[in-house]
Design a protein around this motif. Sequence first.
Motif, PDB file in Angstrom:
ATOM      1  N   PHE A 259       0.813  -1.208   0.000  1.00  0.00           N
ATOM      2  CA  PHE A 259       0.000   0.000   0.000  1.00  0.00           C
ATOM      3  C   PHE A 259       0.857   1.272   0.000  1.00  0.00           C
ATOM      4  N   THR A 260       2.115   1.114   0.319  1.00  0.00           N
ATOM      5  CA  THR A 260       3.031   2.251   0.203  1.00  0.00           C
ATOM      6  C   THR A 260       3.254   2.607  -1.260  1.00  0.00           C
ATOM      7  N   ASN A 261       3.253   1.581  -2.105  1.00  0.00           N
ATOM      8  CA  ASN A 261       3.470   1.801  -3.539  1.00  0.00           C
ATOM      9  C   ASN A 261       2.169   2.111  -4.274  1.00  0.00           C
ATOM     10  N   LEU A 262       1.078   1.477  -3.854  1.00  0.00           N
ATOM     11  CA  LEU A 262      -0.216   1.684  -4.525  1.00  0.00           C
ATOM     12  C   LEU A 262      -0.880   2.926  -3.941  1.00  0.00           C
ATOM     13  N   THR A 263      -0.291   4.042  -4.208  1.00  0.00           N
ATOM     14  CA  THR A 263      -0.721   5.281  -3.546  1.00  0.00           C
ATOM     15  C   THR A 263      -2.062   5.804  -4.046  1.00  0.00           C
ATOM     16  N   SER A 264      -2.502   5.372  -5.222  1.00  0.00           N
ATOM     17  CA  SER A 264      -3.770   5.871  -5.773  1.00  0.00           C
ATOM     18  C   SER A 264      -4.918   4.886  -5.583  1.00  0.00           C
ATOM     19  N   LEU A 265      -4.643   3.729  -5.022  1.00  0.00           N
ATOM     20  CA  LEU A 265      -5.638   2.658  -4.954  1.00  0.00           C
ATOM     21  C   LEU A 265      -6.825   3.055  -4.080  1.00  0.00           C
ATOM     22  N   THR A 266      -8.033   2.908  -4.647  1.00  0.00           N
ATOM     23  CA  THR A 266      -9.260   3.161  -3.877  1.00  0.00           C
ATOM     24  C   THR A 266     -10.040   1.882  -3.616  1.00  0.00           C
ATOM     25  N   THR A 267      -9.971   0.917  -4.542  1.00  0.00           N
ATOM     26  CA  THR A 267     -10.772  -0.297  -4.432  1.00  0.00           C
ATOM     27  C   THR A 267      -9.877  -1.515  -4.563  1.00  0.00           C
ATOM     28  N   ILE A 283      -1.443  -1.216   5.140  1.00  0.00           N
ATOM     29  CA  ILE A 283      -2.852  -0.915   4.860  1.00  0.00           C
ATOM     30  C   ILE A 283      -3.365   0.209   5.765  1.00  0.00           C
ATOM     31  N   GLY A 284      -2.799   0.322   6.948  1.00  0.00           N
ATOM     32  CA  GLY A 284      -3.263   1.336   7.890  1.00  0.00           C
ATOM     33  C   GLY A 284      -3.013   2.757   7.443  1.00  0.00           C
ATOM     34  N   ASN A 285      -2.146   2.937   6.457  1.00  0.00           N
ATOM     35  CA  ASN A 285      -1.838   4.281   5.957  1.00  0.00           C
ATOM     36  C   ASN A 285      -2.306   4.495   4.523  1.00  0.00           C
ATOM     37  N   ALA A 286      -3.114   3.589   4.016  1.00  0.00           N
ATOM     38  CA  ALA A 286      -3.590   3.705   2.632  1.00  0.00           C
ATOM     39  C   ALA A 286      -4.781   4.656   2.597  1.00  0.00           C
ATOM     40  N   SER A 287      -4.497   5.918   2.671  1.00  0.00           N
ATOM     41  CA  SER A 287      -5.537   6.928   2.885  1.00  0.00           C
ATOM     42  C   SER A 287      -6.510   7.065   1.728  1.00  0.00           C
ATOM     43  N   SER A 288      -6.181   6.527   0.572  1.00  0.00           N
ATOM     44  CA  SER A 288      -7.078   6.647  -0.574  1.00  0.00           C
ATOM     45  C   SER A 288      -8.121   5.529  -0.633  1.00  0.00           C
ATOM     46  N   LEU A 289      -7.947   4.491   0.139  1.00  0.00           N
ATOM     47  CA  LEU A 289      -8.842   3.333   0.052  1.00  0.00           C
ATOM     48  C   LEU A 289     -10.272   3.702   0.427  1.00  0.00           C
ATOM     49  N   THR A 290     -11.208   3.192  -0.390  1.00  0.00           N
ATOM     50  CA  THR A 290     -12.641   3.349  -0.081  1.00  0.00           C
ATOM     51  C   THR A 290     -13.326   2.003   0.116  1.00  0.00           C
ATOM     52  N   ARG A 291     -12.894   0.958  -0.616  1.00  0.00           N
ATOM     53  CA  ARG A 291     -13.530  -0.352  -0.511  1.00  0.00           C
ATOM     54  C   ARG A 291     -12.464  -1.434  -0.497  1.00  0.00           C
ATOM     55  N   VAL A 292     -12.510  -2.290   0.515  1.00  0.00           N
ATOM     56  CA  VAL A 292     -11.539  -3.377   0.651  1.00  0.00           C
ATOM     57  C   VAL A 292     -12.296  -4.658   0.981  1.00  0.00           C
ATOM     58  N   ASP A 293     -12.057  -5.700   0.183  1.00  0.00           N
ATOM     59  CA  ASP A 293     -12.633  -7.014   0.454  1.00  0.00           C
ATOM     60  C   ASP A 293     -11.505  -8.044   0.373  1.00  0.00           C
ATOM     61  N   ILE A 312     -12.425   5.196   3.857  1.00  0.00           N
ATOM     62  CA  ILE A 312     -12.891   3.813   3.756  1.00  0.00           C
ATOM     63  C   ILE A 312     -14.399   3.731   3.999  1.00  0.00           C
ATOM     64  N   GLN A 313     -15.089   2.981   3.129  1.00  0.00           N
ATOM     65  CA  GLN A 313     -16.540   2.787   3.240  1.00  0.00           C
ATOM     66  C   GLN A 313     -16.891   1.332   3.518  1.00  0.00           C
ATOM     67  N   ILE A 314     -16.184   0.413   2.880  1.00  0.00           N
ATOM     68  CA  ILE A 314     -16.427  -1.015   3.067  1.00  0.00           C
ATOM     69  C   ILE A 314     -15.108  -1.674   3.430  1.00  0.00           C
ATOM     70  N   LEU A 315     -15.106  -2.420   4.531  1.00  0.00           N
ATOM     71  CA  LEU A 315     -13.911  -3.140   4.964  1.00  0.00           C
ATOM     72  C   LEU A 315     -14.340  -4.520   5.436  1.00  0.00           C
ATOM     73  N   GLN A 341     -16.345   7.668   7.128  1.00  0.00           N
ATOM     74  CA  GLN A 341     -17.192   7.239   6.018  1.00  0.00           C
ATOM     75  C   GLN A 341     -17.533   5.750   6.079  1.00  0.00           C
ATOM     76  N   LEU A 342     -17.054   5.039   7.074  1.00  0.00           N
ATOM     77  CA  LEU A 342     -17.225   3.587   7.133  1.00  0.00           C
ATOM     78  C   LEU A 342     -18.706   3.205   7.211  1.00  0.00           C
ATOM     79  N   GLN A 343     -19.124   2.311   6.304  1.00  0.00           N
ATOM     80  CA  GLN A 343     -20.518   1.870   6.249  1.00  0.00           C
ATOM     81  C   GLN A 343     -20.666   0.378   6.521  1.00  0.00           C
ATOM     82  N   VAL A 344     -19.692  -0.425   6.103  1.00  0.00           N
ATOM     83  CA  VAL A 344     -19.739  -1.877   6.308  1.00  0.00           C
ATOM     84  C   VAL A 344     -18.412  -2.316   6.896  1.00  0.00           C
ATOM     85  N   PHE A 345     -18.488  -3.022   8.036  1.00  0.00           N
ATOM     86  CA  PHE A 345     -17.276  -3.530   8.671  1.00  0.00           C
ATOM     87  C   PHE A 345     -17.535  -4.957   9.139  1.00  0.00           C
TER      88      PHE A 345
END
Length: 987
Positions: A259-267, A283-293, A312-315, A341-345
């Motif tokens: 996640f240090t390298n995937l700096t633009s990753l959202t999903t 993963i704890g610093n991947a500030s762009s993430l919105t959805r992770v499964d 993050i919205q879905i984790l 923004q978290l909706q599903v955990f």
Amino acid sequence: MDKKTILLILICFIFPPLLCTSQGLPRFNNNTDQESLLVFKSKIIHDPLGVLGTWNLTSPFCNWTGITCNVTKQRVTSISLENLGLVGTIAPLSFLNYLSLLNNSFFGSMPQEIGRLFRLRMLSLGSNRIQGRIPVSLSLCSRLSSLDLSDNRLQGTIPSELGALSELENLSFSKNYFTGRIPSSFGNLSSLSNLILMSNSLKGPLPEGLGRLPFLIQLQIGLNNISGEIPNSLFNSSSLIILAMTANRLTGTLPPDMFTNLTSLTTLFLGANLLSGRLPPSIGNASSLTRVDLANNSFSGQIPWLGNLPNIQILSLQSNQLVNDGPSGMDFLTSLANSPQLQVFSVAENRLTGKLPSSIGNLSRQLSLLVMNNNFFQGTLPGEISNLVNVTLIAFEHNSLTGTIPPSIGTLPNLQYIFLHGNRLSGKIPESLGNLTYLAEVHLSNNLLEGTIPSSLGNCQRLQLLDLSVNLLNGTIPRDMFRIPSFGMVLNLSFNSLTGFVPSEIGSLNMIQAIDFSSNKLSGDIPFTIGDCSSLLYLDMSRNWFQGTIPNSLAKLKGIDYIDLSSNKLSGNIPVSLESLRFLQVLNLSRNQLSGEVPTAGIFRNLTAVSLSENLELCGGVPGLGLPKCDSPGKKSSGSRLRIVLIASFAFIFASVLVVWFVTRKKDSGIREGNEEAGSPEIYPMYRQHHLKLATRNFSSEYLIGEGSFGSVYKGVLNDGSWAAIKVFKMGQHGAPKSFLAECEALRSIRHRNLVKIISVCSAGDFKALVLKFMPNGNLEQLLHPTSESEVEKAFGMNQRMKVAQDVASALEYLHHDCETPVVHCDLKPSNILLDEEMTAHVTDFGLARILLKNSPNAHFSSSLGLKGSIGYMAPEYGMGAGVSTRGDVYSFGIVILEMFTGKKPVDNMFNGDMDLQDWVSMHLAGNSQDIVDHELKQKEGRPEYDEGIGRMLNIGLMCARKSPEERPSMREVSLMIKKVKAGLPE
């Protein structure tokens, strides 16, 4: 215009204009464009909206609907005909740089000449019915920047030559039938931004070069069979925004610094794979993430700190082997307070331990689903959970929680589902639950709850399921609970210490499907009003102190599947009216004080289904019961008991599922006793609406594999990683509720290798769905008509057609002759014949099925009249008002056989007036039958030794499809005939 002129025009559109300047060929001009558009229009056979009405010579073609021209040269540069319902084939055009036919019904193959469209920059043919292979010539369209062939019926491998399209930016081939590997040449698509290959049958490892594409922002390859490790180059792609690879067979671990390298990753969707190792700490610093499964893998080790995920919205981390050892083990949960923004955990089904911190109340106010079940959490449920004001579901079942249920839970205004069963919660059930106006399901079983059932639950007017079983509850059953109009699923109060009478208001629960009051201290009479619970499928009132007689009103429960009244103090005679309960599978009246003569019809003839032990004054019955003869048997005339058998109103949704559901829970309690006589059917897993939403990404269009009159079918990945076909019914559509109930009733009691296997049923309010076994090779309709010549040879030769015919005949033989009560399918056609991974056929879609009456002079007719089936396959007598019969299925099967071996649909345009498919086949069988054999079969497998077998199969089809039902053979006879034909064929 003659054919020669049309041919010249097409040649000029296909080839560069310079080739049309000599030897008499016309030079390209806008007149040529106009003629070519008219040729294109001529290929359209259906225009439901009439949009092509403007395509005529009364106006300039540049003004025609969907046409855009070059302003100076007045040449056609763009055709855009999206979402118009057009049906036809695609004719090639040449001067275009933009062609979009998205979301129509174009069929046939892609023309080879498409490679001559050298100016083409955008080609969008998604959501049509195009079949065959991708022409290799497409790689000659060197200026293509966008290519969309998604949601079609394309097959074969993806041409590696497409890797030469150096200007390609967007490529989508999702929802087709592609096989083989992703071409390694795709690593040369240096301009590629979006690569979408979801929902195919691709396999093999991923090309290493994909991760080196400098502009790649979206890679979606989920729902395939891709294996091997994820290339390291993908983890270094700083341009990636969406990486979706769910439901493959990917292995290996994730790099700690990914996640240090995937700096633009959202999903990031990597669920349902074979990944292992630790979750990357980055993963704890991947500030762009919105959805992770990352669910349904084998990740282990500690859940890392998650404190810098502001978007993050879905984790979802469920179904892994994650732990939270040490004093900072719950820091991951506390750190999510920084994710507004978290909706599903979900961290369900892991190996998490310890106490839930009060910081759980600091989670996002947007949180809707909080799922932490099947872990090893201890301690109390924090009252701070009441801060989650938008939560709709809390799931903490199967942990080791203790203490009381916090009353503050009743302040959650949007709460709909409470899952707290399988813990060690104690104290009283909070009265505050009555404040939850949206509450639909309450699961509190297998705890140590005590005190009375709060009457305030009667305020939950949307309640559908209440399970308080296996607790220490006492007192009476509140009358207010029986005044909930929506109570349509389960009321389970078993294994408590409840006392008093069952209120007569129980009859108000006319939608309830299961009632279990067993193992309590209830007394008094069984209310006569229980017969008004007209949807009831399961009734267990055993091991109480009920007295009086068995109410005759039980005979009104026409769909009941299970009745257990054992271990009470019931007296008097067994009501003869219980004989009429046609769908009753279990009747347990043992250990009572019943007397008199035992009925001899209906379920009382089934010795394995009825238990009458320890009723010392019973007599008579069928000989196998071993009861003494009655001293004064009453006289019986042949017409003394007229059996009034009604066709049930298809209210048999959860019969088998509910039986197993209760029996399983009681076994889990460790205190189930007695009732050994009651059998139980096959165990089905239970799935709820949110499970199916997760399986299909909220019923995404990318997962849609078919649509019908009453519902849509999606493929999805269940919690165990297996594939399933999920049929969601359109309950607002007229006839859909009836279709759902009919299909459930048919599938609940039939088992055969050539019938589609039901995995589970989901019913919650207006949401109804069937979970069925997924068939990866589609249906017979797709094999007979959309496949290209090369694929027909591969997929559907002579021996395979014979095997499908035998499989379907075997299924119908079972339904008609081997079921306890005959079942008529009523809608047999190629699209309802599915093919599994071994090309074994399975009959599906029992939405119109009918259960035939038994012991009736007209046993081959149903009491339900009307048209049953699809045009072309429906027996002609149905159109004249005749009732449903097994001979109707025989007719449909005959039409399917004729279609399989001629390749002609019964609704083909050539059949009109007095000529139909049967007449056409009969006419040619008298001469040269080879003239009517499917050209795909004749061309690829035209072996002389097959000729006799084909002729015999066509004759079988004609026998089955005779106009008079009395002249048709039975499916037993048909099945035997097909076996003989197949045995005589060479391998």
